[in-house]
Design an enzyme around this catalytic site. Sequence first.
Site, PDB file in Angstrom:
ATOM      1  N   ASP A 344       5.385  -4.004   4.337  1.00  0.00           N
ATOM      2  CA  ASP A 344       6.286  -3.182   5.128  1.00  0.00           C
ATOM      3  C   ASP A 344       5.809  -3.138   6.577  1.00  0.00           C
ATOM      4  O   ASP A 344       4.603  -2.991   6.845  1.00  0.00           O
ATOM      5  CB  ASP A 344       6.301  -1.763   4.529  1.00  0.00           C
ATOM      6  CG  ASP A 344       7.162  -0.814   5.310  1.00  0.00           C
ATOM      7  OD1 ASP A 344       8.378  -1.023   5.362  1.00  0.00           O
ATOM      8  OD2 ASP A 344       6.604   0.153   5.884  1.00  0.00           O
ATOM      9  N   GLU A 381       7.612  -8.172   6.447  1.00  0.00           N
ATOM     10  CA  GLU A 381       8.755  -7.597   7.153  1.00  0.00           C
ATOM     11  C   GLU A 381       8.389  -7.689   8.628  1.00  0.00           C
ATOM     12  O   GLU A 381       7.477  -6.984   9.088  1.00  0.00           O
ATOM     13  CB  GLU A 381       8.987  -6.144   6.738  1.00  0.00           C
ATOM     14  CG  GLU A 381      10.206  -5.549   7.412  1.00  0.00           C
ATOM     15  CD  GLU A 381      10.412  -4.078   7.087  1.00  0.00           C
ATOM     16  OE1 GLU A 381      11.563  -3.672   6.875  1.00  0.00           O
ATOM     17  OE2 GLU A 381       9.414  -3.326   7.056  1.00  0.00           O
TER      18      GLU A 381
END
Length: 697
Positions: A344, A381
């Site tokens: 993330d 990401e």
Amino acid sequence: MTNWTITAGRADPLGATFDGEGVNFAVFSVHARRVSLCLFTPDGRIETHRIDLPERDGDVWHGYISGLRPGQCYGYRADGPYAPAEGHRFNHNKLLLDPYARRLTGHPVWHDALMGYTVGAPEADLSMDPRDSAKYMPRCVVEDPSFSWGNDRPPRTPISQSIIYEANVKGLTQNHPEVSHPGTFLALASDPMLEHLQKLGITAIELLPVQAFLNDRFLVEKGLVNFWGYQTLGFFAPDPRYLSGGDISEFQHMVARLHAAGIEVILDVVYNHTCEGNQMGPTLSFRGLDNRSYYRLTDDPRYYINDTGTGNTLNLNHPMVLRMVMDSLRYWVEVMHVDGFRFDLCATLGRRVRGGFSSSASFFDAIRQDPVLTRVKLIAEPWDIGPGGYQLGAFPPPFLEWNDKYRDGVRRFWRGDGGQISDLAERLTGSARQFDHSGRPATSSVNFLTAHDGFTLMDTVSYNQKHNEANGEGNRDGHSENFSDNMGVEGPTGDIKLNAARALRRRNMMATLLLSQGTPMMLAGDELGNSQSGNNNAYCQDNEIGWVVWKDADQDFLDFTARLVALRRAHPILRQKRFLHSRQRLVDGLGDLFWWRPDGTPMNAGDWTAPDLRVICVEMRIASGTPVYAQREEALFMVFNGGPALSVTLPEAPAGWVWRLHIDTDRPLLMPSLTPRSTVQVAAQSVRLYELERDHD
């Protein structure tokens, strides 16, 4: 009450380690003056002992207690300066979780005593709250994580053959009518779930965060919870809400069952920040153990750098914080047997001391030299909200990257936006502009139409606007530009023709995804026609909005999606490692990529910029430079028609060869059939795929 005796123990490994005769405790803190181990009764309610760790080697405090066994509940207290202006927030009154704890008994219960400061005081975070927080805190539990793995073997699916399926453990299983222990790891390991995943043909399930996470106070006060899990509380412990009986072996059992079904397990992990927030957040673990080491602070160390938008940013430039992250990753691979990670806000992990992103930052260098982590799948990401935070294509191999340009480009093409032909061509061929460098393969692009964050596929064709009212933020949260199209009616409708048009567009979009070069990822429930009623930010919706609806699933679309997956797996041309660049192949002198006009002539420069062109035809072959042994098929010809019905001239087939139609989204039940004519009629708003085959008649 046993009078435990603590001895020196050792500084390695960090955490609470059972050796068969007792437990070694080791915890990192540079600036603490004293670290105390707190032991609790088996039910975790009563603190029975508070023992100072007797030894410090460098910045690791440690001690060993003979006779302690797995199941022992514990926590820490750290004594040191409470000097926020200097970056120190020690408060010995606060019970702290071990950053290396393998299991937690539950979640914090919100109370002002969880704060290190006095809530409501002037310049509150400069004050110091004297209340004991133990009553409101979960306990760490000593664990022996050994598990009888039997013949478990990671599938090790080559990335070129991977189909990723993103899912929330509870969201996927809670509403399934046939699973036991819904909402847990055991449910995901059940026969009905495995049968569904195998029928669909996916090779890896990517789980939204399962490391222990916090229910944010502002959500709890609104009667909501943190559903997605992007507020990590412990990097080694599975979240208690996914454990039916509280035993971490349930996670290991799930992994073993998925492996036996040929499915890899990828974890979405959040190492960019923690759940403690900014200076006004709670003191639960890292802040109380050593705030100045664990977090990146501004030039005024009272405040936190917030490149993540969550209030704080982990300081991976500190070697012991980086070590914690690396130890955590290796733990999940070596002990829990997972097959990869999706990071993330991975741009944050690549920020140097002064905040700039670098593909050679210490985190990436540590990953790339690690013999354990380089054998699993790594997905970035590629953005955060910090300066220069959008870094698509900038990550070093072997990282793959979520490609939001793919999502937006494909949505805009099928919505009917003008001037999208050139962009669609890039997306179909692996987004070479972003990824064709540094020896990176075409599989570096993780292509997706939908993900947990945003509309589902059904909602993409059913809503023009987000509908996040249930989140309690006045519909201000979530993306406002979704490149969606309700096709005339906002939300569900009983109009048969409109529903058929929406179904066709979903087939077109799913076909585009699974016929593109790169690594495809689909969102759990899209194959069933799942809707979130237009909510594009269901992070707090642990209810019917966020759960996949299995009742009245769209069986036709499920079957069509499974057919596309099987076709992709059967055709290496669709999943190549090398980029296609219209280059001649040494083996036969033919090109590997051709772009055709519908009339059968090559596309020209004007076609690529024509605002009204709504169709693109592409012929793909095995890429130039691919070893001869890998060239097992001749050519595929695909038509992506976003406009009205039209005639398309097929490329000329050599003598003894014919084109066979495999996919027509306008006729989803069509079986493969030979195409004797050189010109075919292609329906409006449809996708076709032809394969060049030898004529055996």
